[in-house]
Design a protein around this motif. Structure first.
Motif, mmCIF file in Angstrom:
data_model
loop_
_atom_site.group_PDB
_atom_site.id
_atom_site.type_symbol
_atom_site.label_atom_id
_atom_site.label_comp_id
_atom_site.label_asym_id
_atom_site.label_seq_id
_atom_site.Cartn_x
_atom_site.Cartn_y
_atom_site.Cartn_z
ATOM 1 N N VAL A 1 0.834 -1.216 0.000
ATOM 2 C CA VAL A 1 0.000 0.000 0.000
ATOM 3 C C VAL A 1 0.865 1.261 0.000
ATOM 4 O O VAL A 1 2.052 1.239 0.325
ATOM 5 C CB VAL A 1 -0.974 0.039 1.206
ATOM 6 C CG1 VAL A 1 -1.952 -1.136 1.145
ATOM 7 C CG2 VAL A 1 -0.214 0.054 2.519
ATOM 8 N N GLY A 2 0.218 2.359 -0.387
ATOM 9 C CA GLY A 2 0.872 3.662 -0.389
ATOM 10 C C GLY A 2 0.278 4.553 0.682
ATOM 11 O O GLY A 2 -0.732 4.202 1.317
ATOM 12 N N THR A 3 0.886 5.713 0.851
ATOM 13 C CA THR A 3 0.509 6.577 1.977
ATOM 14 C C THR A 3 -0.060 7.924 1.522
ATOM 15 O O THR A 3 -0.369 8.772 2.359
ATOM 16 C CB THR A 3 1.741 6.832 2.862
ATOM 17 O OG1 THR A 3 2.795 7.320 2.007
ATOM 18 C CG2 THR A 3 2.202 5.555 3.538
ATOM 19 N N GLY A 4 -0.207 8.133 0.222
ATOM 20 C CA GLY A 4 -0.682 9.425 -0.254
ATOM 21 C C GLY A 4 -2.195 9.564 -0.190
ATOM 22 O O GLY A 4 -2.921 8.581 -0.083
ATOM 23 N N LYS A 5 -2.655 10.801 -0.242
ATOM 24 C CA LYS A 5 -4.073 11.135 -0.451
ATOM 25 C C LYS A 5 -5.024 10.800 0.702
ATOM 26 O O LYS A 5 -6.243 10.978 0.557
ATOM 27 C CB LYS A 5 -4.618 10.450 -1.717
ATOM 28 C CG LYS A 5 -3.952 10.912 -3.003
ATOM 29 C CD LYS A 5 -4.684 10.340 -4.200
ATOM 30 C CE LYS A 5 -4.009 10.751 -5.483
ATOM 31 N NZ LYS A 5 -4.632 10.140 -6.656
ATOM 32 N N PHE A 6 -4.503 10.320 1.826
ATOM 33 C CA PHE A 6 -5.411 10.038 2.949
ATOM 34 C C PHE A 6 -5.860 11.351 3.588
ATOM 35 O O PHE A 6 -5.178 12.377 3.499
ATOM 36 C CB PHE A 6 -4.730 9.151 3.989
ATOM 37 C CG PHE A 6 -4.672 7.709 3.583
ATOM 38 C CD1 PHE A 6 -5.756 6.867 3.802
ATOM 39 C CD2 PHE A 6 -3.545 7.196 2.953
ATOM 40 C CE1 PHE A 6 -5.711 5.532 3.412
ATOM 41 C CE2 PHE A 6 -3.489 5.867 2.557
ATOM 42 C CZ PHE A 6 -4.580 5.035 2.792
ATOM 43 N N GLY A 7 -7.019 11.297 4.238
ATOM 44 C CA GLY A 7 -7.549 12.485 4.892
ATOM 45 C C GLY A 7 -6.615 12.982 5.993
ATOM 46 O O GLY A 7 -6.312 14.166 6.078
#
Lengths: 259, 259, 259, 259
Positions: B18-24
């Motif tokens: 998984v990636g860590t971008g774009k989360f609230g």
């Protein structure tokens, strides 16, 4: 997450329905059903051969599941009705999956005869789940006739081709108020997940499990896929884009670290 | 079932990266990573802002996972190399996902620059996982350069369009000897399952989780789907047919019961 | 409608390029080329066997067409360059389609070697049309190197699978300034039309014509399809809709005629 | 090539049927019909407004074409029958395209009502061409009822989505003995060509022509595409392959020229 599917008052926590045909033997079938976690199992009356000395398939279906005898072999509404009554009389309960098929090449269901059988059997107190060729007006008539769910095919039975009638199946999901169970054509867990992401209430899988090299493991794969697709539907899928959008921020990085 | 994926000697039991971008926010990201079960997490160096007073994203990534910093923001091999060294120097370890992108509209990777960066960084002892546009000859060069895995895109980053380059991704799966991780474009759990059914060794998902209405639940949906697809691959999918084949026996039924 | 395609100063009124391989015999090939209306014909140097006593394929290609020898058989840039020079020396002119293929299973082109050959041959004054695996950055490099057109594959050569790399081919059409000629994979006239509707400048077809039961008639079918697709592109296709919209007015009819 | 389509004894040399809705004005419609080469034109009775002072659409349809009034606006078999009789009484001839639609969102036809209307109108001497949702059993009933052709939709009317119901349309083409005219959904000439390559006998196009930026040129594009597809069907399409096969010979070349 409590997210039961209700059909005719029965609360189901598992949205994978399975069939009993084409397995190598009864013990493999039994193990696959158990591993699938399925709570609804369809069986052709012919295989429930009470009178013969043969091994009875029913004994190998877990007691906890809801049996759904089907009218496989019926070519007209009348034949389907007769099989349904016979199933009930044999103690298989009052759920019935109607299959009326006179086309022997593609095994496509006959919607008109299926609607007639639905009307008759609903009036006799059956819980009726008609298998059908996805068509909005036919599905509406089945709903009006009292069908407990509508079971459109994704592709011809046993073709393992996936949801080839996607637009029509989606319209049924959007427009019909009783549960939609996608039945026939699903050949891979990814396709079962896709049906659930589209908003189907359940899927029925038989051939793809029974003809896998390892049916019991494949049954588990389908169980996981149906859960994944349902959960994705409930979690709200993101939008599809034409151009790209980075997950990671792309600008300014090198400047900011150049210092 | 013991079915680990080995990359550079590290044994992974979960095949969803998984990636860590774009989360609230960070807590949502943390919860999503945990629920995904992922053991490999990619992070853009920019977000690991050690010097600033900002909240550090690394603190919110579970200790147990393998960090895979990426070179997001690099437009050339040299920039990617510089970012990789910086990541290692910052204590983020020696795994690096190479992203070299100079096209700002579709964010498509530059295979030629990526091959060059792979050669340099492998020689410096990095575990290199290049992100690439699916192309057999480029993938072969990455493999020859010592890439630990090859990460072809399924569709442009963040497009959520699925595995649009299916034929090429399949060829890579069939012809490349290091693990294939399908990265970018996967928008639904069903598509992740499909990549695994095709024989991919793992998938990397970011946008589809982070931009879901409920990212944490969606993370779990992807976890289930990847497991389903992997298990289907291992269980041996059945053949696809042109004409139908019944799951239930169709002939003789009525005759045999008419008596 | 005057809508010529210009490549290296040559004005072409027909946008179907054809190949000369796989035909039953030379007279069938000749008739198919004539019926196709094609003005650009590609030929492998090997078939132009000047020294042998064999029938020479060149004699059967109409004089009016632009010959485009290809470097079929080349596995490296150097080999492609050598074949190109040989073609020119043999009097086949200065157009050259670069094919560099070392993968013998899928026959996929090697973009990196192809770029190198393009650079060398452009400098030597050739009109260079590189065959390539659709990749934006590689296409940009070919354009920068002076390619007269870029020829992305739709699917592996001879597969007749259509435009499987649709997203990437569309990106090339949108982003590359020299003409895009879709080459390889087109198996049906409808697929040639589709490439043209997407905005491709031309298509190259060989296998689908040569292996048809009636190649000469099939050549005409492709000619018509390319014209249809081009004309549709120029005429402005209408929008795609999710819900239906009637062509005929649907409401009020019966009321208005009841009176 | 003499390859006429016969419907009810009428010999048609052009296999593109067109509609008259949605055009900017009558002169554009007229020019588009002429340029399409179409010999069968459908028109909603409502637009043939004999009594009103309005311009009459019929006057702008070339005399040479076969008029095919449609029952657009009908929600039941009875309404369709009434419109058909009115059309005949108005001097529009005895061909009738039956449309029975009660679903106002997707405008999907009602097969059951359409079968009933077909039976009634065939008995009254009409040449009946029912528009239908592709379903094998319904198509068989229409054929048995005496339909002169069967017109399955490719996708919902006006959606321009192409032949989304491909499997079912193909089954109809293979199994039904009267001509199959693919009607509705075709948005591009390539899709019309594809329908013809599948073996359809004709296609009906309206929205895609009328809503193009340049309808008259688009009409010609469809004419070319239908001819291309038909010719491809008659010429025998080659097989589709999984691996590649070179059009040009690939081995030995360099050796043979090295000397």
């Amino acid at each position: 997450m409590h997210d039961p599917l209700k059909i005719a008052g029965v609360e189901l926590s598992n949205r994978l329905f399975v069939g009993t045909g084409k397995f190598g033997d009864h013990s493999e079938m039994k193990a696959a059903i158990e591993r699938s976690g399925s709570e609804v199992v369809t069986v052709a009356l012919r295989r429930v051969d009470v009178d013969s000395g043969e091994e009875n398939i029913i004994e190998d279906i877990p007691n906890s599941v809801q049996l759904m005898p089907n009218t496989s072999g019926a070519r007209t509404a009348e034949e389907a009705v007769r099989i349904a009554r016979l199933a009930k009389a044999s103690g298989l309960g009052n759920w019935i999956k109607i299959e009326v098929i006179s086309d022997q090449k593609y095994l496509l269901p006959d919607n008109e005869e299926t609607i007639r059988a639905t009307e008759i059997l609903v009036n006799e107190g059956f819980v009726v789940l008609p298998y059908m060729s996805p068509d909005l007006m036919a599905a509406k008539r089945m709903e009006e006739a009292g069908a407990a769910a509508v079971m459109p095919l994704g592709a011809p039975i046993g073709s393992n081709k996936g949801i080839r009638m996607k637009d029509m199946v989606q319209i049924l999901i959007d427009e019909i108020n009783v549960p939609i169970v996608v039945d026939a054509g699903i050949g891979k867990p990814s396709e079962a997940a896709e049906a659930m992401e589209m908003g189907a209430d359940a899927v029925l899988v038989n051939t793809a499990i029974a003809t896998a090299k390892q049916p019991v493991k494949m049954a588990e794969a389908f169980d996981l896929a149906v859960k994944a697709g349902r959960q994705a539907y409930l979690s709200g899928l993101g939008p599809t884009r034409v151009t790209a959008e980075a997950s990671s921020p792309l600008t300014g990085f090198l400047n900011s670290t150049k210092g």
